[in-house]
Write an enzyme that holds these catalytic residues in place. Structure first.
Site, PDB file in Angstrom:
ATOM      1  N   ARG A  62     -24.839  81.837  34.045  1.00 15.70           N
ATOM      2  CA  ARG A  62     -25.086  81.542  32.620  1.00 15.70           C
ATOM      3  C   ARG A  62     -25.505  80.091  32.436  1.00 15.70           C
ATOM      4  O   ARG A  62     -26.278  79.755  31.536  1.00 15.70           O
ATOM      5  CB  ARG A  62     -23.857  81.896  31.761  1.00 15.70           C
ATOM      6  CG  ARG A  62     -23.995  81.518  30.298  1.00 15.70           C
ATOM      7  CD  ARG A  62     -23.190  82.392  29.341  1.00 15.70           C
ATOM      8  NE  ARG A  62     -21.817  82.611  29.751  1.00 15.70           N
ATOM      9  CZ  ARG A  62     -20.830  81.724  29.649  1.00 15.70           C
ATOM     10  NH1 ARG A  62     -21.066  80.533  29.142  1.00 15.70           N
ATOM     11  NH2 ARG A  62     -19.614  82.024  30.051  1.00 15.70           N
ATOM     12  N   ASP A 186     -43.753  77.244  17.774  1.00 14.52           N
ATOM     13  CA  ASP A 186     -43.759  78.469  18.558  1.00 14.52           C
ATOM     14  C   ASP A 186     -45.222  78.734  18.939  1.00 14.52           C
ATOM     15  O   ASP A 186     -46.048  79.059  18.087  1.00 14.52           O
ATOM     16  CB  ASP A 186     -43.183  79.618  17.711  1.00 14.52           C
ATOM     17  CG  ASP A 186     -43.191  80.959  18.432  1.00 14.52           C
ATOM     18  OD1 ASP A 186     -43.954  81.111  19.409  1.00 14.52           O
ATOM     19  OD2 ASP A 186     -42.457  81.876  18.006  1.00 14.52           O
TER      20      ASP A 186
HETATM   21  C1  PLP Z   1     -44.558  84.504  17.616  1.00 11.82           C
HETATM   22  C2  PLP Z   1     -43.327  85.172  18.155  1.00 11.82           C
HETATM   23  N1  PLP Z   1     -42.231  84.423  18.406  1.00 11.82           N
HETATM   24  C3  PLP Z   1     -41.086  84.984  18.870  1.00 11.82           C
HETATM   25  C4  PLP Z   1     -41.011  86.341  19.112  1.00 11.82           C
HETATM   26  C5  PLP Z   1     -39.731  86.924  19.637  1.00 11.82           C
HETATM   27  O1  PLP Z   1     -39.855  87.171  21.003  1.00 11.82           O
HETATM   28  P1  PLP Z   1     -38.964  88.254  21.803  1.00 11.82           P
HETATM   29  O2  PLP Z   1     -39.448  89.588  21.363  1.00 11.82           O
HETATM   30  O3  PLP Z   1     -39.261  87.941  23.239  1.00 11.82           O
HETATM   31  O4  PLP Z   1     -37.546  88.013  21.435  1.00 11.82           O
HETATM   32  C6  PLP Z   1     -42.124  87.153  18.873  1.00 11.82           C
HETATM   33  C7  PLP Z   1     -42.051  88.597  19.139  1.00 11.82           C
HETATM   34  O5  PLP Z   1     -42.981  89.345  18.893  1.00 11.82           O
HETATM   35  C8  PLP Z   1     -43.318  86.550  18.381  1.00 11.82           C
HETATM   36  O6  PLP Z   1     -44.416  87.275  18.109  1.00 11.82           O
END
Ligand code: PLP
Length: 405
Positions: A62, A186
């Site tokens: 972990r 992101d």
């Molecule tokens: C832009 C974006 N960020 C985060 C996520 C979340 O990712 P995960 O499905 O791997 O948890 C997604 C999922 O589609 C996404 O499109």
């Protein structure tokens, strides 16, 4: 570990070698899967020293694992960050960032359109923890500036965003944020080599590894990359303790395997997406295509500056005309999706297989209709993750599907 200096080699070379070297035990070229929950110590003293970080080494998966560490180091090199923390999913990365950097009484600004899971964090989880949330279009710098308060600690957005493929100017947002507000991006929709958001000024970048970075549609994962100090906050508190969400060593191995071909895959995804976007733009049944590679796209000029090497990503969204053969765009869209033979109707993206989905009833179903429409997510919007098949076959498949609706 490789002796190469990543600043002196091209992306294609770095992505194959970074984080990985010949295994010290037997010289294995592929990083072994250390499929173990715990690590043994020869003596109590050795265990104590490893826990106290007086000597390097692993104690419990972990908190760290050699296979996962190789994956983290490759991601840090990929983004040009000091360090990285791997998580079990993209949402593990999102949640870890929130827990590590925010506390009750803080204020955070989210873009008005983010992935549905992240939207739930912004609308439900953070307010439940006493964290104030504002929503603005982060590409509107005036609105962003106006939303900043004395207790603002973070600005969070996706570029390009899900599902409108809107591009936000990372350097301009950081200039508005100043040094005391973390800019968290992101970049799942456009990982390197398409863009390097830390170099543009973001403090932290995160990815759903599940998508392009693993790239094979067979493992969930996430990663956060940034300064060593910020990654220490995530690893030490959020990810290992409150969230407890490291990836399994087997998934880390799959991601390392997938990343070896990232440069090649991304190039083909982008070429195919451009070809399909141009085809859809010229289709008489299509009202609008959202793809930053198209000159008609409002993000195009910014995308040319911010995204590199003429790569604009592999995802596009589109809307059909209000009236298609006497049907509403929503009814016609359903028929179109059902008629396709190559594209699978599925959420997720970045896989070798082309995936198509309907955001209003799938990825963004939990977002209120009012918020969806404010972000441009109409009931007729269709999102397409263009895969690695032949672009000609994908276009022919659309031609057949349109002809039979
Ligand atoms: C832009 C974006 N960020 C985060 C996520 C979340 O990712 P995960 O499905 O791997 O948890 C997604 C999922 O589609 C996404 O499109």
């Amino acid at each position: 570990m490789s002796k190469l200096d990543w600043s002196n080699v091209d992306f294609e070379t770095m992505i194959i070698h970074a984080g990985q070297g010949h295994d010290p035990a037997h010289g294995a070229l592929a990083t072994p899967i250390y499929q173990t929950s715990t690590f043994c110590f020869e003596t109590v003293e050795e265990g104590a020293d490893k826990f106290a970080k007086k000597i390097p080494g692993y104690q419990y998966t972990r908190g760290g694992n050699p296979t996962t560490r190789a994956f983290e180091l490759k991601c840090a090199a990929m983004e040009g960050g000091e360090d990285a923390v791997a998580t079990a999913s993209g949402m593990g990365a999102v949640g870890s960032v929130m827990i590590a950097f925010l506390k009750c009484g803080d204020h955070v600004i989210f873009d008005n359109s983010v992935y549905g899971g992240t939207n739930a964090v912004a609308t439900v989880n953070l307010p439940n923890m006493g964290i104030e949330v504002s929503r603005v279009d982060t590409s509107d710098l005036g609105a962003l500036k106006a939303a900043i308060k004395p207790n603002t600690k973070m600005i969070y957005f996706e570029t390009p965003n899900n599902p409108m493929i809107k591009v936000t100017d990372v350097a301009a947002v950081k200039a508005v944020a100043g040094k005391d507000i973390r800019v968290v991006v992101d970049a799942t929709f456009a990982p390197p080599p398409i863009q390097h958001v830390l170099k543009l000024g973001a403090d932290v970048v995160l990815h759903s590894i599940t998508k392009y970075i693993n790239g094979h549609g067979d493992a969930l994962g996430g990663v956060v990359v940034g300064s060593a100090a910020d990654m220490g906050l995530i690893r030490g508190n959020a990810m290992t303790k409150i969230n407890g969400c490291p990836p399994s060593p087997f998934n880390s191995y799959l991601v390392l395997r997938g990343m070896k071909t990232l440069a090649l895959r991304i190039e083909r995804h982008c070429q195919n997406a451009m070809a399909v976007a141009k085809y859809l733009e010229s289709n008489p049944y299509v009202k609008k295509v959202y793809y930053p590679g198209l000159e008609s796209d409002p993000s195009h000029e910014l995308a040319c500056r911010q995204m590199e090497n003429g790569l604009f990503g592999g995802i596009l969204s589109f809307e059909l005309n209000d009236d298609v053969k006497g049907m509403t765009s929503f009814e016609a869209g359903k028929k179109l999706l059902n008629n396709l033979s190559i594209a699978s109707i599925a959420v997720s993206l970045g896989d070798p297989d082309t995936l198509i989905e309907h955001p209003a009833s799938m990825t963004h179903a939990a977002v209120s209709k009012e918020d969806r429409l404010a972000a441009g997510i109409t009931d007729g919007l269709i999102r397409l993750s263009v895969g690695l098949e032949s672009a000609r076959d994908l276009i022919n498949d659309f031609e057949t599907a349109f002809a039979t609706i």
